[in-house]
Motif scaffolding. Structure first.
Motif, PDB file in Angstrom:
ATOM      1  N   HIS A   1       0.825  -1.117   0.037  1.00 41.42           N
ATOM      2  CA  HIS A   1       0.233  -0.116  -0.097  1.00 41.42           C
ATOM      3  C   HIS A   1       0.947   1.296   0.178  1.00 41.42           C
ATOM      4  N   GLN A   2       0.344   2.365  -0.470  1.00 44.65           N
ATOM      5  CA  GLN A   2       1.138   3.555  -0.677  1.00 44.65           C
ATOM      6  C   GLN A   2       1.573   4.153   0.668  1.00 44.65           C
ATOM      7  N   ASP A   3       0.748   3.657   1.690  1.00 40.91           N
ATOM      8  CA  ASP A   3       1.315   4.090   3.144  1.00 40.91           C
ATOM      9  C   ASP A   3       2.813   3.645   3.344  1.00 40.91           C
ATOM     10  N   PHE A   4       3.200   2.701   2.533  1.00 38.64           N
ATOM     11  CA  PHE A   4       4.588   1.990   2.901  1.00 38.64           C
ATOM     12  C   PHE A   4       5.598   2.405   1.728  1.00 38.64           C
ATOM     13  N   TYR A   5       5.357   3.545   1.008  1.00 42.48           N
ATOM     14  CA  TYR A   5       6.107   3.986   0.001  1.00 42.48           C
ATOM     15  C   TYR A   5       7.404   4.787   0.567  1.00 42.48           C
ATOM     16  N   VAL A   6       8.478   4.630  -0.009  1.00 39.38           N
ATOM     17  CA  VAL A   6       9.524   5.318   0.271  1.00 39.38           C
ATOM     18  C   VAL A   6       9.349   6.554   0.531  1.00 39.38           C
ATOM     19  N   GLU A   7       8.664   7.461  -0.347  1.00 36.44           N
ATOM     20  CA  GLU A   7       8.585   8.785  -0.182  1.00 36.44           C
ATOM     21  C   GLU A   7       7.817   9.107   0.845  1.00 36.44           C
ATOM     22  N   ASN A   8       7.222   8.330   1.862  1.00 35.44           N
ATOM     23  CA  ASN A   8       6.384   8.397   3.005  1.00 35.44           C
ATOM     24  C   ASN A   8       7.144   8.164   4.187  1.00 35.44           C
ATOM     25  N   VAL A   9       8.654   7.847   4.072  1.00 33.08           N
ATOM     26  CA  VAL A   9       9.361   7.611   5.258  1.00 33.08           C
ATOM     27  C   VAL A   9       9.894   8.637   5.953  1.00 33.08           C
ATOM     28  N   GLN A  10       9.529   8.750   7.020  1.00 30.28           N
ATOM     29  CA  GLN A  10      10.150  10.116   8.035  1.00 30.28           C
ATOM     30  C   GLN A  10      11.567   9.985   8.123  1.00 30.28           C
ATOM     31  N   ARG A  11      12.339  10.850   7.510  1.00 29.28           N
ATOM     32  CA  ARG A  11      13.688  11.225   7.738  1.00 29.28           C
ATOM     33  C   ARG A  11      14.206  11.427   9.572  1.00 29.28           C
ATOM     34  N   VAL A  12      14.973  10.815   9.844  1.00 31.23           N
ATOM     35  CA  VAL A  12      15.564  11.254  11.300  1.00 31.23           C
ATOM     36  C   VAL A  12      16.551  11.984  11.299  1.00 31.23           C
ATOM     37  N   GLU A  13      16.514  12.707  12.163  1.00 34.65           N
ATOM     38  CA  GLU A  13      17.765  13.788  12.459  1.00 34.65           C
ATOM     39  C   GLU A  13      18.973  13.472  13.070  1.00 34.65           C
ATOM     40  N   ASN A  14      19.965  13.831  12.476  1.00 32.93           N
ATOM     41  CA  ASN A  14      21.241  13.556  12.945  1.00 32.93           C
ATOM     42  C   ASN A  14      21.638  11.946  12.825  1.00 32.93           C
ATOM     43  N   SER A  15      21.115  11.500  11.735  1.00 30.13           N
ATOM     44  CA  SER A  15      21.614   9.947  11.822  1.00 30.13           C
ATOM     45  C   SER A  15      23.123   9.596  11.611  1.00 30.13           C
ATOM     46  N   PRO A  16      23.711   8.846  12.330  1.00 31.11           N
ATOM     47  CA  PRO A  16      25.036   8.682  12.081  1.00 31.11           C
ATOM     48  C   PRO A  16      25.461   7.845  10.764  1.00 31.11           C
ATOM     49  N   LEU A  17      24.302   7.717  10.039  1.00 32.92           N
ATOM     50  CA  LEU A  17      24.699   7.235   8.570  1.00 32.92           C
ATOM     51  C   LEU A  17      24.358   8.195   7.329  1.00 32.92           C
ATOM     52  N   ALA A  18      24.146   9.485   8.050  1.00 34.25           N
ATOM     53  CA  ALA A  18      23.597  10.376   7.026  1.00 34.25           C
ATOM     54  C   ALA A  18      24.705  10.780   6.143  1.00 34.25           C
TER      55      ALA A  18
ATOM     56  N   LYS B   1       7.461  -7.760   0.863  1.00 31.70           N
ATOM     57  CA  LYS B   1       6.687  -6.677   0.347  1.00 31.70           C
ATOM     58  C   LYS B   1       7.249  -5.167   0.940  1.00 31.70           C
ATOM     59  N   ARG B   2       6.776  -4.285   0.366  1.00 34.93           N
ATOM     60  CA  ARG B   2       7.321  -2.838   1.079  1.00 34.93           C
ATOM     61  C   ARG B   2       7.323  -2.975   2.480  1.00 34.93           C
ATOM     62  N   ALA B   3       5.843  -3.156   3.077  1.00 34.73           N
ATOM     63  CA  ALA B   3       5.873  -3.115   4.532  1.00 34.73           C
ATOM     64  C   ALA B   3       6.861  -4.229   5.371  1.00 34.73           C
ATOM     65  N   GLY B   4       7.397  -5.191   4.622  1.00 39.43           N
ATOM     66  CA  GLY B   4       8.281  -6.191   5.214  1.00 39.43           C
ATOM     67  C   GLY B   4       9.635  -5.436   5.249  1.00 39.43           C
ATOM     68  N   TYR B   5       9.841  -5.018   4.380  1.00 38.91           N
ATOM     69  CA  TYR B   5      11.236  -4.049   4.076  1.00 38.91           C
ATOM     70  C   TYR B   5      11.164  -2.920   5.260  1.00 38.91           C
ATOM     71  N   LEU B   6      10.396  -2.151   5.008  1.00 37.30           N
ATOM     72  CA  LEU B   6      10.324  -0.733   5.875  1.00 37.30           C
ATOM     73  C   LEU B   6      10.071  -1.201   7.373  1.00 37.30           C
ATOM     74  N   ASN B   7       9.428  -2.122   7.812  1.00 41.35           N
ATOM     75  CA  ASN B   7       8.943  -2.183   9.113  1.00 41.35           C
ATOM     76  C   ASN B   7       9.990  -3.199   9.975  1.00 41.35           C
ATOM     77  N   TRP B   8      10.332  -4.262   9.108  1.00 34.18           N
ATOM     78  CA  TRP B   8      10.972  -5.507   9.720  1.00 34.18           C
ATOM     79  C   TRP B   8      12.524  -5.414   9.410  1.00 34.18           C
ATOM     80  N   TRP B   9      12.728  -5.642   8.144  1.00 36.76           N
ATOM     81  CA  TRP B   9      14.252  -5.832   7.704  1.00 36.76           C
ATOM     82  C   TRP B   9      14.916  -4.566   7.727  1.00 36.76           C
ATOM     83  N   MET B  10      14.542  -3.501   7.414  1.00 31.59           N
ATOM     84  CA  MET B  10      15.382  -2.155   7.148  1.00 31.59           C
ATOM     85  C   MET B  10      15.985  -1.834   8.639  1.00 31.59           C
ATOM     86  N   PRO B  11      15.061  -2.136   9.627  1.00 32.31           N
ATOM     87  CA  PRO B  11      15.642  -1.415  10.999  1.00 32.31           C
ATOM     88  C   PRO B  11      16.678  -2.259  11.518  1.00 32.31           C
ATOM     89  N   TYR B  12      16.714  -3.430  11.080  1.00 34.82           N
ATOM     90  CA  TYR B  12      18.066  -4.713  11.348  1.00 34.82           C
ATOM     91  C   TYR B  12      19.236  -4.055  10.743  1.00 34.82           C
TER      92      TYR B  12
END
Length: 315
Positions: A61-78, A289-300
């Protein structure tokens, strides 16, 4: 730091103290020790919300699109540049071409470049495009995505399930001795030779850490488990992961920063989603799917790379 105490007892002396009185010096307690050594790793910030299962939304669903991801401030990976090499899982075959690289970049501001083609293998036998011209090692050597002049902070490579398919197990190969540490030494017709070549080539070209990653857990069909796959079987993919770990151990012993992001064998990671959520957020046992990457895999990946690349967590 040892805590040191001193107790002083004065002797009987009229010139110093009243006769018969023992004078004890107060315990000399040192102040707080200065903060020293690496910080404890940050927690993995999963964003799994199983109530979404009641919403009727698809995991793409579009709720899980990359463009809707909230950028975190001062990430050490920036300010980091991370390269990604792989096949369908790295590409995002069932998520519109979006996977860990895009979600990590959107959240942290990291620069992520990926060279990913579905169906391809680490070994190169030149029999078909996927196992020849489009194989990992051929694409790495001739990549139009990666820049040999870039300053790269980490290179992430998928442990391809395509190399663990039953009729390809004969391409596995063997680990070379410690004196084999140059890219020209390795047999690219084998998976293990390809893994060693990737490590050597990346070190020679970008002199950066190399991290291989597995997918999440799946067992064998007929095992009675909920999360299973036919070919590759869980048994064959697990063996490939173990073989890559042996290669990694060799190169670590040689003094190089090489590691495995092993989601397959991480019980805590795999237990973060219920079987119902797992079925919803994946297309099959291999592809999220998108939600799997965004919510489960990417944080790891975010936590792993933060610990590896942020100096305050360095060993």
């Amino acid at each position: 730091m040892k805590r040191i105490s001193r107790i002083c007892v004065a002797s009987l002396s009229a010139a110093i103290c009243t006769a018969g009185v023992l004078i004890a010096c107060a315990e000399n307690t040192p102040g707080p020790a200065p903060e020293d050594g690496p910080k404890a790793p940050p927690a993995i910030e999963y964003t799994i919300d199983e109530s979404v299962l009641e919403s009727g939304k698809d995991a793409n669903h579009q709720d899980f699109y990359v463009e809707n991801v909230q950028r975190v401030e001062n990430s050490p990976l920036a300010d980091k540049t991370i390269y990604w090499l792989g096949s369908s899982v790295t590409y995002g075959a069932n998520s519109g071409g979006y996977a860990m690289a895009e979600y990590l970049a959107a959240k942290t501001g990291a620069t992520c470049k990926k060279d990913a083609v579905s169906g391809t293998t680490i070994f190169c036998d030149n029999k078909t495009e996927n196992t020849g011209a489009k194989s990992y090692t051929t694409r790495l050597t001739n990549s139009t995505v990666f820049d040999k002049n870039d300053k790269v902070d980490a290179f992430v490579c998928q442990i391809s399930t395509n190399d663990a398919i039953k009729n390809r197990l004969g391409n596995r190969g063997k680990i070379t001795g410690d004196d084999f540490n140059k890219s020209q030494y390795f047999d690219l017709k084998t998976t293990i030779g390809g893994v060693e070549y990737i490590i050597a080539y990346v070190i020679e070209t970008w002199d950066c850490p190399v991290y291989f990653y597995s997918g999440s857990y799946f067992g064998d069909n007929g095992s009675g488990e909920t999360r299973t796959n036919n070919d590759p079987s869980g048994t064959n993919y697990s063996k490939l992961i173990d073989d890559v770990k042996e290669v990694v151990a060799k190169w670590r012993d040689l003094g190089y920063e090489v590691d495995v992001i092993d989601m397959y064998n991480d019980e805590d990671f795999n237990s973060k989603v219920s079987d119902a959520y797992y079925k919803w957020c994946t297309n099959d046992p291999i592809h999220p799917k998108r939600a799997g990457y965004l919510n489960w895999w990417m944080p790891y990946f975010e936590q792993f790379l933060t610990v590896k690349l942020d100096p305050k967590y360095a060993n």
